[in-house]
Each structure stands twice: as C-alpha cells, then as structure tokens.
Motif scaffolding. Structure first.
Motif, PDB file in Angstrom:
ATOM      1  N   SER A   1      31.268 -23.105 -14.737  1.00  0.00           N
ATOM      2  CA  SER A   1      30.005 -23.834 -14.872  1.00  0.00           C
ATOM      3  C   SER A   1      30.104 -25.188 -14.205  1.00  0.00           C
ATOM      4  CB  SER A   1      29.660 -24.009 -16.355  1.00  0.00           C
ATOM      5  OG  SER A   1      30.694 -24.719 -17.022  1.00  0.00           O
ATOM      6  N   ARG A   2      28.972 -25.648 -13.661  1.00  0.00           N
ATOM      7  CA  ARG A   2      28.887 -26.948 -13.010  1.00  0.00           C
ATOM      8  C   ARG A   2      27.683 -27.702 -13.565  1.00  0.00           C
ATOM      9  NH1 ARG A   2      29.339 -25.067  -6.690  1.00  0.00           N
ATOM     10  NH2 ARG A   2      31.536 -24.350  -6.714  1.00  0.00           N
ATOM     11  N   PRO A   3      27.737 -29.002 -13.563  1.00  0.00           N
ATOM     12  CA  PRO A   3      26.572 -29.768 -14.040  1.00  0.00           C
ATOM     13  C   PRO A   3      25.341 -29.526 -13.180  1.00  0.00           C
ATOM     14  CG  PRO A   3      28.535 -31.144 -13.982  1.00  0.00           C
ATOM     15  CD  PRO A   3      28.902 -29.871 -13.270  1.00  0.00           C
ATOM     16  N   GLU A   4      25.571 -29.397 -11.859  1.00  0.00           N
ATOM     17  CA  GLU A   4      24.432 -29.174 -10.979  1.00  0.00           C
ATOM     18  C   GLU A   4      24.325 -27.680 -10.669  1.00  0.00           C
ATOM     19  OE1 GLU A   4      28.099 -29.571  -8.651  1.00  0.00           O
ATOM     20  OE2 GLU A   4      27.133 -30.808 -10.193  1.00  0.00           O
ATOM     21  N   ARG A   5      23.076 -27.236 -10.493  1.00  0.00           N
ATOM     22  CA  ARG A   5      22.823 -25.836 -10.190  1.00  0.00           C
ATOM     23  C   ARG A   5      22.604 -25.660  -8.699  1.00  0.00           C
ATOM     24  NH1 ARG A   5      18.296 -24.390 -11.356  1.00  0.00           N
ATOM     25  NH2 ARG A   5      17.358 -26.217 -12.347  1.00  0.00           N
ATOM     26  N   THR A   6      23.137 -24.543  -8.207  1.00  0.00           N
ATOM     27  CA  THR A   6      22.885 -24.157  -6.820  1.00  0.00           C
ATOM     28  C   THR A   6      21.940 -22.966  -6.760  1.00  0.00           C
ATOM     29  OG1 THR A   6      25.115 -24.893  -6.230  1.00  0.00           O
ATOM     30  CG2 THR A   6      23.960 -23.493  -4.629  1.00  0.00           C
ATOM     31  N   TYR A   7      22.044 -22.086  -7.776  1.00  0.00           N
ATOM     32  CA  TYR A   7      21.231 -20.870  -7.814  1.00  0.00           C
ATOM     33  C   TYR A   7      20.563 -20.742  -9.192  1.00  0.00           C
ATOM     34  CZ  TYR A   7      24.453 -19.797  -3.982  1.00  0.00           C
ATOM     35  OH  TYR A   7      25.202 -19.859  -2.845  1.00  0.00           O
ATOM     36  N   GLY A   8      19.491 -19.940  -9.235  1.00  0.00           N
ATOM     37  CA  GLY A   8      18.857 -19.566 -10.502  1.00  0.00           C
ATOM     38  C   GLY A   8      18.134 -20.699 -11.203  1.00  0.00           C
ATOM     39  N   THR A   9      17.772 -20.423 -12.466  1.00  0.00           N
ATOM     40  CA  THR A   9      16.989 -21.378 -13.261  1.00  0.00           C
ATOM     41  C   THR A   9      17.815 -22.078 -14.323  1.00  0.00           C
ATOM     42  OG1 THR A   9      16.355 -19.624 -14.800  1.00  0.00           O
ATOM     43  CG2 THR A   9      14.876 -20.028 -12.931  1.00  0.00           C
ATOM     44  N   ASN A  10      19.049 -21.616 -14.531  1.00  0.00           N
ATOM     45  CA  ASN A  10      19.927 -22.278 -15.492  1.00  0.00           C
ATOM     46  C   ASN A  10      21.360 -22.113 -15.022  1.00  0.00           C
ATOM     47  OD1 ASN A  10      20.907 -19.670 -16.525  1.00  0.00           O
ATOM     48  ND2 ASN A  10      18.859 -19.525 -17.494  1.00  0.00           N
ATOM     49  N   ARG A  11      22.276 -22.748 -15.723  1.00  0.00           N
ATOM     50  CA  ARG A  11      23.670 -22.756 -15.272  1.00  0.00           C
ATOM     51  C   ARG A  11      24.320 -21.386 -15.401  1.00  0.00           C
ATOM     52  NH1 ARG A  11      26.185 -28.184 -17.868  1.00  0.00           N
ATOM     53  NH2 ARG A  11      25.248 -27.271 -19.738  1.00  0.00           N
ATOM     54  N   LEU A  12      23.872 -20.560 -16.371  1.00  0.00           N
ATOM     55  CA  LEU A  12      24.438 -19.221 -16.490  1.00  0.00           C
ATOM     56  C   LEU A  12      24.089 -18.395 -15.257  1.00  0.00           C
ATOM     57  CD1 LEU A  12      25.932 -17.106 -18.199  1.00  0.00           C
ATOM     58  CD2 LEU A  12      23.703 -16.446 -19.158  1.00  0.00           C
ATOM     59  N   GLU A  13      22.823 -18.445 -14.845  1.00  0.00           N
ATOM     60  CA  GLU A  13      22.431 -17.709 -13.646  1.00  0.00           C
ATOM     61  C   GLU A  13      23.168 -18.248 -12.416  1.00  0.00           C
ATOM     62  OE1 GLU A  13      18.224 -17.860 -13.307  1.00  0.00           O
ATOM     63  OE2 GLU A  13      17.839 -16.579 -15.058  1.00  0.00           O
ATOM     64  N   ASP A  14      23.378 -19.541 -12.392  1.00  0.00           N
ATOM     65  CA  ASP A  14      24.111 -20.147 -11.267  1.00  0.00           C
ATOM     66  C   ASP A  14      25.542 -19.627 -11.227  1.00  0.00           C
ATOM     67  OD1 ASP A  14      24.437 -22.264  -9.142  1.00  0.00           O
ATOM     68  OD2 ASP A  14      25.903 -22.975 -10.631  1.00  0.00           O
ATOM     69  N   MET A  15      26.212 -19.565 -12.397  1.00  0.00           N
ATOM     70  CA  MET A  15      27.586 -19.062 -12.449  1.00  0.00           C
ATOM     71  C   MET A  15      27.648 -17.601 -12.018  1.00  0.00           C
ATOM     72  SD  MET A  15      29.623 -20.592 -15.725  1.00  0.00           S
ATOM     73  CE  MET A  15      28.434 -20.068 -16.926  1.00  0.00           C
ATOM     74  N   ILE A  16      26.693 -16.783 -12.523  1.00  0.00           N
ATOM     75  CA  ILE A  16      26.701 -15.360 -12.183  1.00  0.00           C
ATOM     76  C   ILE A  16      26.520 -15.166 -10.684  1.00  0.00           C
ATOM     77  CG2 ILE A  16      25.427 -13.197 -12.472  1.00  0.00           C
ATOM     78  CD1 ILE A  16      24.845 -14.026 -15.352  1.00  0.00           C
ATOM     79  N   GLU A  17      25.620 -15.945 -10.096  1.00  0.00           N
ATOM     80  CA  GLU A  17      25.392 -15.813  -8.655  1.00  0.00           C
ATOM     81  C   GLU A  17      26.638 -16.195  -7.858  1.00  0.00           C
ATOM     82  OE1 GLU A  17      23.361 -14.770  -5.281  1.00  0.00           O
ATOM     83  OE2 GLU A  17      22.779 -14.458  -7.384  1.00  0.00           O
ATOM     84  N   ARG A  18      27.308 -17.264  -8.261  1.00  0.00           N
ATOM     85  CA  ARG A  18      28.523 -17.681  -7.547  1.00  0.00           C
ATOM     86  C   ARG A  18      29.665 -16.691  -7.779  1.00  0.00           C
ATOM     87  NH1 ARG A  18      30.389 -21.988  -9.638  1.00  0.00           N
ATOM     88  NH2 ARG A  18      28.839 -22.533 -11.221  1.00  0.00           N
TER      89      ARG A  18
END
Length: 542
Positions: free
Chosen positions: A498-515
């Motif tokens: 997890s990161r404080p800033e998002r690169t993908y999706g609408t929340n940090r979980l979606e961002d982690m899954i995408e990465r």
C-alpha cells in the motif's frame, strides 16, 4: 369494512377482536330478544283471543238463558187460570205476587185482544199498543216474543218487553201479558262481566246501536250512536274477529263477539291492547335487563378468554419485529404458551421452527454472499467490500498492507487434460494450501478463475515478498493427489504494498491489486513459477 375500522379508529387485532366479539354477542342477544318478543306477542295474541272467545261464549249462554227464563216467566203468567178466564182481579193479585219474587221486571201489564192495556200495576190503563210489532206478532203467531229496545209508553223509559199470548177458554186469542225490563237491569247484568282490568262487554242490537252503558258511565247516551267498528262489520258478515282494531273511542283493542241464539242482540267483548301487553312489556323490560347483564358478563368472559390469545399474539408480533431488526433465530419461550389453546401452541411452535430455519438460511445466505462455494475461501465481493475496510483500518493505525495476487500456472492444461471436475479439485487444493500458509489475520479470497488474492495487514513489501516465496515453495512441495493421479502445481505471484498516493482505481486496495496484477504479468512473462514484486528489479525463483 376498512371504512368501519377507520371510523371507529380500530386498527389493532385486539381492538378488532373485541369489536367483533361485542357485535356477535349483541347480535345474538338482540336476535334472542326479538325472537322471544315476537313469539311472546304471537302467544299473547292467541291467548287473548282464546280467552275473549271463551268469555263471550259464556256470557252469550248466560244472556240466552236469562232471556229464556224471563220469557218463560211471562208464559207462566199467561197460562194461569185467571189470565185464561180474563179475571182482572185475580190477574192483579197474581201479578203482585209475581213481582215480589221477580224483581227484574219493572212493570207487568195485560193487554186485551183489541190492544188496549186492561191491567197495569204501575200506570194508567188507557194505553193502546195495537200498532206495536210485538203485539201483532203474538196475536198473529200466538207465540211468545221478545221486543227490541223501545221506549215504554207507560214509563217513558228504555225497556225490553217479554210478551206471551193469552189464549182464552174457547181457544181464541184473548190478549197478551207483557213484562217490561228496563235497560238498567241489563246494565247491571253486563257489568258483572269483565275481561281484564279495563276490558268491557256490551250489547248491540242488530242495527249496531249500543244497548248497555259503559261501566261507571251512567250518564252515557244509549241507542243514539251506531257502532260501525270492524268487529261489528265482521259480525254482520259472519267473519272472524280481526287481530286488533280501533274501537268506537279510537283505541286499539282486541275483541270477540257472539250473537244471541235468536240473533236479536250482539254481545261484544273488548280489551285494550295496551292493557294486554302491559305485563308483557314489563316482562320484556326484565328480559332486556337480563340480556344486558348477560351481554356484559359474556363480553367480560370473552375478553378474559382472549387475553391469553392476545398475549401470545403480542409475543409473536414481538418476534417478527426482532426478526425484522435482524435478530434471526428469535424464539418464543415455551413456558409462555404452556396453557394456550392447541392452535396457538402449534402456531408458536411453527414460528420457532421457522425462525430457527430462517437463522440457518440467513447464515447460509450471508456465507454464500462472501464465500466462494467451490474453494470455501472468501470471494471477490468480500475482498472488495470488507478488504477495503480492513486496509483502511490498518492505514489509520499506521501499518502497511500487502497484496499477493496468485495465479495457478497452466491451469487450462489441467482442465483440458484431466477434466473440469479434477480442475475444480485442484483449485480447492490450492485454496487449502494458501489458507495453511498465511496468518489467521490475513484474508484469502478467490479473485476469479484460477487467481487468488491474499491481503496481509501489518506487512511491508519485503515481508510480503517473503510470504509469496514461501507460498510458491509450498505449492511445489504439495502436489494434488487422489486415488488415480498426482498433479504438480506451481504458481506465479505478484506482490504490491500500500502507498499513501494512488496510481490506479478509486481506493488504495484497488491500487494495490492493479500494481500486483502488473507484477503478476511480469512473473508470467518471465517463465511462471516465480514471484514478482512491485519493484523494477525482479525477484527470481531459487
């Protein structure tokens, strides 16, 4: 019906039950009272008519007997030797002795063959009655005769005459003896008869004129008003008396009639309907009071009887409210329904059974909503809903989270080679290996097809990669086995933190899954059976 409830403001079952119980009891009481009233009225009418007819018949017999006796008295005088010999002095003596024992007669007279009054104990002798119907009747027919009501020429009073012919020694008509009876005598005779407290009997002549006066009304007119009431009309026509009718005074009465045997007089008996029904109305009032008491007692008994029913229904209602609030499996205490009717016991038991089944069903539904039915780990829906909350809670606590996106290598070949049933077993085996490798706090879910996701909280990227490597190694050492085969299984894993800033999706979980998915893509492109982290430098399998 709903409008009635709305008007009466009755919305609860308790209120409606009490309303209909009250209506039912009132209806039954009213029907009973009406039935008893109508039955009592019919019986009372029949009793009154029967009693009137019996009384009038007895009075008719009395009047007929009285008339025949008075006529026999005059016939006796006409047959005396003095009368047959036309001996006036002897007749005078006989008349005086006769009056001493027969006080009903006001006057006794002897009329000669020419119609002149030859002897009268109480008046002049110069009266001629040859023009009277009764004289002509006894002269021509030589039979005794009872006159209609007439005004006596000697006394000037209303009288009834009893006339008998005098036959001389030569067998010829020699005259007549007439005994006059004033109508006051008939008044006293008729006043002896009474039907009820205010009923009366009276005599009418054949033309409907009243002969006798009402009781206690000696000033009432006589032979002046013709009666044209229903009972007189029916008597003339020979019909039965009506059930009730208006008498001469306009009062509603019951009546009965009887003609004298010579149809000269009509005997009428009347009694007011109000007097007849007065005891009946008193009884009706008592019945109404008793009915009201029964109504109140029945309503109280019904309320006591239904109280337990209402109490149990209240428990059932409370149970449905608990279920509506989500407290599935709520049970009604059996001790509450121990004394309830059998139907309500069965209803309560069925409620408890259905509530228990509902709790089980809801549990299964909840599990099926978040559990993958094949692998028995969490499904993607649970991961995206609850996983987001878990990751956000960890972030608020300042703890990192890692996502492991795991793909079973060459799973399509397993399906094609061994069939989908074996493929399903391989997926279930893979899920069990993942659960065995991770902590209890980690979330294992099936992401789709042959892909799985592990959400590890309080786990930075390095530890996540170590966990991924341990999983990869565990799969290599734990092939799928059954009675017929052994299938080696390898996995490719992508890891992201997890990161404080998002690169993908609408929340940090979606961002982690995408990465993590991109890292998994690299692992597949680099030969599979390896771990790739969200890092430019790939990690090779040992």
């Amino acid at each position: 019906m709903q409008n009635l409830y709305r008007i009466l403001r009755v919305s609860t079952l308790k209120g409606r039950l009490r309303l209909w119980v009250g209506v039912l009891i009132v209806t039954m009481c009213v029907l009973i009272v009406l039935f008893m009233s109508l039955l009592g009225k019919v019986i009372k009418e029949r009793e009154t008519h029967s009693a009137l007819r019996e009384a009038i018949e007895l009075q008719r017999m009395f009047i007929d007997k009285w008339k025949s006796e008075r006529l026999a008295d005059i016939e006796y005088l006409a047959a005396m030797p003095g009368a047959r010999a036309l001996n006036l002095e002897e007749m005078r003596s006989q008349f005086r002795m006769f009056k001493l024992t027969h006080t009903e007669f006001d006057t006794i007279s002897f009329i000669n063959a020419a119609g002149n009054t030859s002897l009268n104990l109480d008046g002049p002798f110069d009266t001629n009655v040859s023009d009277r119907d009764y004289f002509r009747a006894v002269r021509d027919l030589r039979k005794p005769y009872v006159t209609d009501v007439m005004i006596g020429r000697v006394t000037g009073k209303y009288i009834v005459g009893f006339v008998a012919p005098v036959i001389g020694g030569d067998g010829k008509f020699a005259g007549a003896i007439i005994g006059a009876v004033e109508l006051t005598t008939l008044d006293s005779i008729m006043n002896q008869f009474r039907f009820g407290a205010n009923g009366e009997t009276f005599l009418l002549d054949r033309d409907g004129f009243r002969i006798t006066k009402p009781r206690d009304r000696f000033d009432a007119p006589r032979i002046t008003v013709q009666y044209q009431t229903d009972i007189y009309q029916r008597a003339v026509a020979g019909l039965d008396a009506p059930k009730s009718y208006l008498n001469q005074a306009g009062e509603r009465v019951y009546g009965a009639y009887a003609w004298t045997s010579d149809r000269q007089w009509l005997l009428v008996g009347e009694t007011r309907t109000a007097d007849v029904y007065k005891p009946y109305f008193n009884l009706f009032g008592v019945m109404a009071l008793i009915t009201a008491l029964i109504l109140i007692a029945s309503y109280i008994a019904a309320m006591l009887l239904t109280r337990k029913m209402i109490a149990l229904l209240r428990h059932l209602l409370n149970g449905t409210k608990r279920i509506r609030e989500g407290r599935f499996g709520y049970q009604i205490d059996p001790s509450i329904i121990r004394t309830a009717p059998a139907e309500l016991k069965e209803l309560s038991d069925n409620f408890n059974i259905m509530s228990a089944k509902l709790a089980t069903t809801m549990q299964l539904l909840e599990e099926s909503a978040v559990i993958d039915h094949l692998t028995e780990v969490y499904n993607r829906r649970f991961l995206m809903n609850e996983g987001t909350k878990i990751e956000e809670a960890a972030a608020r606590a300042g703890n990192p989270s890692s996502i492991l996106l795991i793909d079973v290598d060459y799973f399509k070949q397993i399906n094609d080679t061994y069939g989908h049933l074996v493929g399903d077993r391989v997926l279930k085996h893979a899920a069990s290996l993942l659960v065995a490798c991770v902590r209890h706090s980690d979330v294992v879910s099936r992401y789709g097809g042959e892909e799985f996701v592990v959400l590890a909280t309080n786990c930075e990227l390095e530890r996540g990669c170590e966990l991924a490597e341990r999983i990869r190694t565990w799969f290599i050492s734990s092939p799928y086995r059954d009675e017929e085969r052994e299938i080696a299984i390898t996995v490719s894993i992508g890891v992201a933190q997890s990161r404080p800033e998002r690169t993908y999706g609408t929340n940090r979980l979606e961002d982690m899954i995408e990465r993590a998915d991109k890292a998994l893509y690299r692992a597949k492109n680099r030969g599979r059976n390896r771990v790739e982290c969200d890092d430019p430098e790939p990690r090779r399998a040992e």
